[in-house]
Design a protein around this motif. Sequence first.
Motif, mmCIF file in Angstrom:
data_model
loop_
_atom_site.group_PDB
_atom_site.id
_atom_site.type_symbol
_atom_site.label_atom_id
_atom_site.label_comp_id
_atom_site.label_asym_id
_atom_site.label_seq_id
_atom_site.Cartn_x
_atom_site.Cartn_y
_atom_site.Cartn_z
ATOM 1 N N THR A 1 -11.332 2.097 -7.577
ATOM 2 C CA THR A 1 -10.859 0.783 -7.157
ATOM 3 C C THR A 1 -11.723 0.277 -6.006
ATOM 4 O O THR A 1 -12.122 1.038 -5.127
ATOM 5 C CB THR A 1 -9.382 0.866 -6.729
ATOM 6 O OG1 THR A 1 -8.609 1.223 -7.883
ATOM 7 C CG2 THR A 1 -8.875 -0.435 -6.163
ATOM 8 N N ASN B 1 -11.583 -2.624 -3.038
ATOM 9 C CA ASN B 1 -10.655 -3.531 -2.355
ATOM 10 C C ASN B 1 -11.391 -4.551 -1.492
ATOM 11 O O ASN B 1 -12.499 -4.294 -1.010
ATOM 12 C CB ASN B 1 -9.697 -2.730 -1.468
ATOM 13 C CG ASN B 1 -8.709 -1.948 -2.289
ATOM 14 O OD1 ASN B 1 -7.800 -2.511 -2.861
ATOM 15 N ND2 ASN B 1 -8.896 -0.638 -2.364
ATOM 16 N N THR C 1 -9.261 -3.014 -9.920
ATOM 17 C CA THR C 1 -8.522 -1.785 -10.158
ATOM 18 C C THR C 1 -9.374 -0.838 -10.990
ATOM 19 O O THR C 1 -9.766 -1.182 -12.111
ATOM 20 C CB THR C 1 -7.187 -2.077 -10.875
ATOM 21 O OG1 THR C 1 -6.441 -2.989 -10.071
ATOM 22 C CG2 THR C 1 -6.387 -0.805 -11.072
ATOM 23 N N THR D 1 -2.372 -0.903 -2.395
ATOM 24 C CA THR D 1 -2.264 -1.178 -3.827
ATOM 25 C C THR D 1 -1.522 -2.480 -4.127
ATOM 26 O O THR D 1 -1.679 -3.035 -5.202
ATOM 27 C CB THR D 1 -1.559 -0.013 -4.561
ATOM 28 O OG1 THR D 1 -0.274 0.195 -3.965
ATOM 29 C CG2 THR D 1 -2.381 1.256 -4.485
#
Length: 185
Positions: A37, A39, A87, A136
């Motif tokens: 993932t 971010n 993701t 998340t």
Amino acid sequence: MANSTKAFGLKPLGKVSGAYAAGGQSEFEIASAQATTINQGDLVALSGGYVVPVQSSATTDILGVFNGCEVEVDPTTGKPTWSPKFTGGTTVTQGKIKAYVITDPNQLYKVKSTGTATGITSVGTAFDITWAAGDTTNGISGTYLNLGLSTTGQVLVVGLDSDVDNEVGATNENFIVKIDKSLMV
């Protein structure tokens, strides 16, 4: 007052020259089924032409800071979808996954630190980041400035965060940094 321990990655501020940051970013691609993932606020690099998160202090060729992505054809909805995070493990069979990356080597960022409080003595020193999984729910990075690690000096501390919520010289203080090992220089 104690500083918050909640990381937020690298948050864009102004420019080294004091000029206004217009929010410019470049478009790159994320490989379908990229395992990790990415971010918003994570440092990223290129691997095989694709954007990947910088998870190691050994990475010295920093592309920039991830600012979100767009899946041209979302596998669930069939429509374009924008998100502050990519993701890991998302497989896209149609279209591309566009990564938006802040690549300006003169961009300044605010970042949370770990380790012993150093205050003004860190200004002018290059440190590495410590990658950590982000939030998340909101897709915000968990990356910290590691005041105990200056092996490759990925980011250069150029100042102290003057925000009233930042206690300078205390653990988990915020600093103003710029990417020191940029591919874009």
